[in-house]
Scaffold this active site. Structure first.
Site, PDB file in Angstrom:
ATOM      1  N   LYS A   1      -6.675 -14.519  -2.927  1.00  0.00           N
ATOM      2  CA  LYS A   1      -5.735 -13.888  -1.996  1.00  0.00           C
ATOM      3  C   LYS A   1      -6.081 -14.230  -0.559  1.00  0.00           C
ATOM      4  CE  LYS A   1      -4.675  -9.909  -4.964  1.00  0.00           C
ATOM      5  NZ  LYS A   1      -4.963  -8.501  -5.272  1.00  0.00           N
TER       6      LYS A   1
ATOM      7  N   GLN B   1      -7.840  -3.398  -4.264  1.00  0.00           N
ATOM      8  CA  GLN B   1      -7.934  -4.108  -5.536  1.00  0.00           C
ATOM      9  C   GLN B   1      -8.269  -3.139  -6.676  1.00  0.00           C
ATOM     10  OE1 GLN B   1      -7.288  -7.419  -6.083  1.00  0.00           O
ATOM     11  NE2 GLN B   1      -7.526  -6.938  -8.248  1.00  0.00           N
TER      12      GLN B   1
ATOM     13  N   ASP C   1       1.477  -3.725  -2.427  1.00  0.00           N
ATOM     14  CA  ASP C   1       1.456  -3.713  -3.890  1.00  0.00           C
ATOM     15  C   ASP C   1       2.661  -2.968  -4.464  1.00  0.00           C
ATOM     16  OD1 ASP C   1      -0.413  -5.178  -5.292  1.00  0.00           O
ATOM     17  OD2 ASP C   1      -2.004  -3.686  -5.132  1.00  0.00           O
TER      18      ASP C   1
END
Length: 300
Positions: free
Chosen positions: A54, A98, A121
């Site tokens: 990422k 995460q 997200d």
């Protein structure tokens, strides 16, 4: 019939090119550089690889990347304090924590501490509710990537019969909402669905997201249907040597490809689109935060 292969790796590269173009214009015309903050708690090997990827791709498209790596025993209060700091940092337009988190941390509490406008997200309860009621939201990356590929392949999805196999909050449910938003007729199926093969067999679009290796065989697929395989499962591959493994999806690729009109492979299908859509969401969040037009072709 031999299915058309929907190349997610190539499509993701196209999405990243679009993102890079938008980033360059934001800097040139507005003096703004989108920023993505990723928080990793602990040293889970798979999460570490994902976070590195990422960060690398964020920088490659010209955005600012902020990585925060915390010890596995980090107190919940300290993690929440960091999220609050990022919420209030104008240089940060997207925040991603995460998952999975260590067991002593409450994932729901942590996710819902993120500013919904920075929740790239798309997991915050506010974004879930906005998506479910057809309002502007941050959309989960994997379903967004699936939608982009379906739109690219079909053009209009209006009136198509779609079956989503899997009911997770991360993929199955938001995928169904996105398909409804594009005027599909949608069924959410799962392991307890009665006559599951017959339910899947009627679909023009099948999105498999159950996390079970090769659960959906070719004889469940209607001739000419489009199959989006979200599953990434590692299974034993003794033909490659002792102790060797290989990746497979939730669909049995060979038998499904023989009858489907189009299908995503595993690997190289949906997977690459997830990070590409994370970058797209960060640009979208940046534009919204600054009252600018959203990037065309990168949102739901």
């Amino acid at each position: 019939m031999t299915a058309t292969i929907i190349d997610g790796k190539a499509f993701a590269a196209t999405v990243r090119e679009k993102v890079a173009g938008h980033v360059a214009r934001l800097e040139e015309e507005n003096g703004i550089t989108p920023g993505l903050a990723v928080v990793l708690v602990g040293e889970d090997p798979a999460s570490q690889v994902y976070v590195r990827s990422k960060g690398k791709q964020t920088v490659e498209v010209g955005m600012n990347s902020y990585e925060h790596k915390l010890e596995i025993d980090t107190a919940e209060a300290d993690l929440l304090a960091l999220i609050d700091q990022l919420n209030n940092d104008p240089a940060v337009h997207g925040i991603l924590v995460q998952l999975p988190l260590p067991g002593h941390l409450n994932e729901d509490l942590v996710i819902n501490a993120i500013d919904p406008a920075k929740d790239v997200d798309g997991f915050h309860i506010s974004n879930v509710g906005l998506l479910g009621t057809g309002q502007k939201s941050m959309v989960p990356c994997t379903p967004l990537g699936c939608l982009m590929m379906l739109r690219e392949h079909h053009g209009s999805l209006s009136g198509l019969d779609a079956v989503v196999v899997g009911r997770s909050n991360i993929v199955g449910k938001p995928m169904a909402q996105l398909l409804l938003g594009d005027s599909c007729t949608v069924t959410i199926a799962h392991s307890r669905t009665k006559d599951l093969p017959d339910v899947v067999r009627r679909a023009d679009i099948v999105v498999a997201a159950v996390g079970r290796p090769e659960m959906v065989p070719g004889d469940w697929i209607k001739e000419g249907a489009t199959v989006i395989d979200v599953g990434i499962n590692r299974i034993d591959a003794p033909e490659r040597g002792e102790g060797k493994t290989r990746l497979v999806g939730d669909v049995h690729f060979e038998s499904a490809a023989a009858v489907a009109g189009a299908i995503t492979p595993v690997p190289g299908g949906v997977g690459p689109m997830t990070i590409a859509c994370l970058l797209a969401n960060t640009v979208t969040a940046c534009c919204r935060a600054n009252g600018l037009a959203e990037p065309e072709g990168l949102t739901a």
